[in-house]
Write an enzyme that holds these catalytic residues in place. Sequence first.
Site, PDB file in Angstrom:
ATOM      1  N   THR A   1       0.916  -1.174  -0.122  1.00  0.00           N
ATOM      2  CA  THR A   1       0.043   0.005   0.002  1.00  0.00           C
ATOM      3  C   THR A   1       0.827   1.266   0.000  1.00  0.00           C
ATOM      4  OG1 THR A   1      -0.306  -0.088   2.534  1.00  0.00           O
ATOM      5  CG2 THR A   1      -1.958  -1.204   1.294  1.00  0.00           C
ATOM      6  N   CYS A   2       2.061   1.169   0.605  1.00  0.00           N
ATOM      7  CA  CYS A   2       2.745   2.391   0.648  1.00  0.00           C
ATOM      8  C   CYS A   2       3.339   2.859  -0.987  1.00  0.00           C
ATOM      9  CB  CYS A   2       4.158   1.946   1.349  1.00  0.00           C
ATOM     10  SG  CYS A   2       4.149   1.949   3.139  1.00  0.00           S
ATOM     11  N   PHE A   3       3.353   1.950  -1.780  1.00  0.00           N
ATOM     12  CA  PHE A   3       3.860   2.047  -3.239  1.00  0.00           C
ATOM     13  C   PHE A   3       2.771   2.008  -4.185  1.00  0.00           C
ATOM     14  CE2 PHE A   3       7.232   0.423  -0.667  1.00  0.00           C
ATOM     15  CZ  PHE A   3       8.008   1.599  -0.402  1.00  0.00           C
TER      16      PHE A   3
END
Length: 406
Positions: free
Chosen positions: A333-335
Amino acid sequence: MSKGGLAGPDGTKSVFGQMCAKMSSFSPDSLLLPHRVWKVKFVGESVDDCGGGYSESIAEMCEELQNGLTPLLIVTPNGRDESGANRDCFLLNPAAKSLLHMNMFRFLGVLLGIAIRTGSPLSLNLAEPVWKQLAGMNLTIADLSEVDKDFIPGLMYIRDNEATSEEFEAMSLPFTVPNASGQDIQLSSKYTHITLDNRAEYVRLAINYRLHEFDEQVAAVREGMARVVPVPLLSLFTGYELETMVCGSPDIPLHLLKSVATYKGIEPTASLIQWFWEVMESFSNTERSLFLRFVWGRTRLPRTIADFRGRDFVIQVLDKYNPPDHFLPESYTCFFLLKLPRYSCKQVLEEKLKYAIHFCKSIDTDDYARIALTGEPAADDSSDDSDNEDADSFASDSTQDYLTGH
């Protein structure tokens, strides 16, 4: 920070409540950052927050605000009665007036301001009258009917009733008005019941109360917004425009998602990619929202391509999953990254993707959800986040007289 547990009687143990308690530690400058404002560590979930944890905290707080874990929002009267418009929308809770509640409303305002400043939408289903007031507009009788369709007809019945004085008093109608949460509010210390002589004053007081019952809460929310955005400028926008700035579009247009998609390990013309977009086309808007939360930690898309701030949606296909049909999709989800096994057919892709978006919501690096269907743990690097006519008639039929008492 813990989530998913008991929120406490006032929601202080919810993620929203915990974040609200930390607000005093944020400097004014930190609230003006263009992207992430805080870092998150969820108890029981191993996550190095590179942005996904932050997005998840925002999504979690929006969910808590609307599922009863916090006392700030209430469903509309139409929603309680399951009739009329705006049944699935929320209002600010007029009964939430304590110092704690006011601080929570201010923090809600901060969240709205952050959403406007960063272009990262919130999944909040507030009724249109709420957005109007937040934009600095006054409510009208038509707005009341939008969220409580029985209120105006009830007043019209009292105003236009042709019963005699004795018949009217025999009805024993209390000099009270139900507020937005359904509680009866005494409108006057002078009267206990409605009579022919005081019914005009009753109607005037009832309308005035309902038009202003959210004023304290709205003021607190706007005070919080003012810490992040110039609130006086909000008067340039309609309620709908403000909602769009904060929440984006409730519809999730796939053409916008496609426009920022890039591919690794596979060509965009490959069958697997075509199957993926066909499955996404078949998804309901709710399922698309679940997909966004799975892959990006948020439930709505930004308003425009520019609001993505250069962030691409990356689909990566890897051959390490063997046999591929035994594995679920994975996300970082960070990327904004989705990892897909090389599934054998569209049906398998749809089955695995639906399972993932419905049941794999935790952000973790501890193999909770990353188990191959064979029962063996998946590879170690498969983590996710390592980083109305009645109202119009009433309004035009001497309503101003009632409001002014003439």
